[in-house]
Design an enzyme around this catalytic site. Structure first.
Site, PDB file in Angstrom:
ATOM      1  N   ASP A 107       0.835  -1.197   0.000  1.00 46.30           N
ATOM      2  CA  ASP A 107       0.000   0.000   0.000  1.00 46.30           C
ATOM      3  C   ASP A 107       0.875   1.254   0.000  1.00 46.30           C
ATOM      4  O   ASP A 107       2.029   1.213   0.430  1.00 46.30           O
ATOM      5  CB  ASP A 107      -0.896   0.030   1.238  1.00 46.30           C
ATOM      6  CG  ASP A 107      -2.005  -1.005   1.193  1.00 46.30           C
ATOM      7  OD1 ASP A 107      -2.295  -1.520   0.092  1.00 46.30           O
ATOM      8  OD2 ASP A 107      -2.575  -1.299   2.254  1.00 46.30           O
ATOM      9  N   ARG A 158      -1.406  -0.691  -8.614  1.00 47.89           N
ATOM     10  CA  ARG A 158      -2.803  -0.372  -8.324  1.00 47.89           C
ATOM     11  C   ARG A 158      -2.941   1.153  -8.318  1.00 47.89           C
ATOM     12  O   ARG A 158      -2.269   1.842  -7.548  1.00 47.89           O
ATOM     13  CB  ARG A 158      -3.211  -0.929  -6.967  1.00 47.89           C
ATOM     14  CG  ARG A 158      -4.622  -0.497  -6.511  1.00 47.89           C
ATOM     15  CD  ARG A 158      -4.765  -0.587  -4.996  1.00 47.89           C
ATOM     16  NE  ARG A 158      -4.474  -1.911  -4.498  1.00 47.89           N
ATOM     17  CZ  ARG A 158      -3.910  -2.143  -3.320  1.00 47.89           C
ATOM     18  NH1 ARG A 158      -3.547  -1.146  -2.527  1.00 47.89           N
ATOM     19  NH2 ARG A 158      -3.680  -3.384  -2.920  1.00 47.89           N
TER      20      ARG A 158
END
Length: 278
Positions: A107, A158
């Protein structure tokens, strides 16, 4: 114990609970990205403990037939302690992923962590010839350049709009600017990325754009959405493209749950009805 009101957004408090959730979502055609809640550890012992928990989760996923992977936060693995702690702990998780055939997402947190996260990811993903993915945020002005840097890397990226509140000196201040940047970043990825594109969005307009770009360029892609947010759309999309649900779990659920509730009026109404028993 996880109260019923939080179960829409959190898969449970234990690794077993998130794996059970993954099995149910797999039956509906959706893969699951498992995330152990917890971040901004200031002591190495806490970061090391979560690293061990991820190693065990990776082994459990690898021993199962689940369509599941993991996603880790840099500050959870020790970036708030020291960059070397983060690098060492991420290396352990990545090695476990390679050993058990489990994909590892990293992340992205606030803008002050981007350089350390990006540098470490690029080194490890090249050393491991893939098996990893990184999240980038289109609200940051630097992201177009970071995408160019990663275009020839193995692994995946992402793309999200960005959930943090960075200063305008490093980020776009208006939502329309963020949306425009997301469109441009997505178009670049579909043109230039060979290992696929991960579209992290609940925005129907961006999901339509991704489908159009896929039809134009043929680039493989997947859609990633949060547990508890537009779940019907997740199941509907699973018939047309690869869909993954980001499912958090763990005992540190209260802060995450209330963050989800505050994000949208519909989430707040859901929580209020659940608390009231209606």
């Amino acid at each position: 114990m996880l109260p019923p009101v939080a179960r829409r957004f959190v898969a449970g408090e234990s690794a077993a609970s998130v794996l059970d959730h993954a099995r149910r979502e797999n039956d509906r055609g959706v893969g699951v990205i498992c995330n152990l809640l917890g971040e901004h550890h200031r002591e190495r012992a806490s970061a090391d403990a979560d690293t061990v928990a991820y190693e065990r989760l990776v082994a459990d996923i690898g021993a199962s037939d689940l369509r599941a992977c993991i996603s880790v936060k840099p500050s959870q693995l020790g970036l708030s302690v020291d960059e070397d702690v983060f690098r060492a702990n991420l290396a352990r998780v990545v090695a476990a992923g390679a050993d058990h055939g489990v994909f590892v997402w990293v992340d992205m947190e606030d803008h002050t962590t981007v350089d350390a996260t990006l540098d470490t990811f690029e080194e490890y993903v090249r050393d491991n010839d893939g098996g990893m993915g990184l999240c980038l945020q289109s609200n940051l002005r630097r992201t177009a350049g970071d995408l160019e840097r990663l275009a020839d890397c193995p692994g995946k990226v992402r793309l999200v709009k960005g959930a943090y509140d960075p200063p305008e000196s490093v980020a776009y201040g208006e939502q329309s600017q963020v949306d425009d940047a997301y469109r441009e970043d997505l178009a670049f990825m579909f043109r230039e990325f060979d290992d696929g594109v991960a579209v992290g969005s609940h925005d129907p307009e961006m999901l339509t754009l991704a489908a159009d770009l896929h039809a134009k360029h043929g680039t493989p892609y997947e859609v990633q959405m949060l547990m508890g947010v537009r779940e019907r759309a997740q199941y509907d999309l699973a018939g047309a493209c690869d869909v993954w649900q980001y499912a958090p779990y763990g005992t540190s659920w209260p802060a995450y749950f209330w963050r989800r509730v505050r994000e949208r009026k519909g989430n707040a109404l859901f929580a209020l009805r659940a608390i009231a028993g209606g």
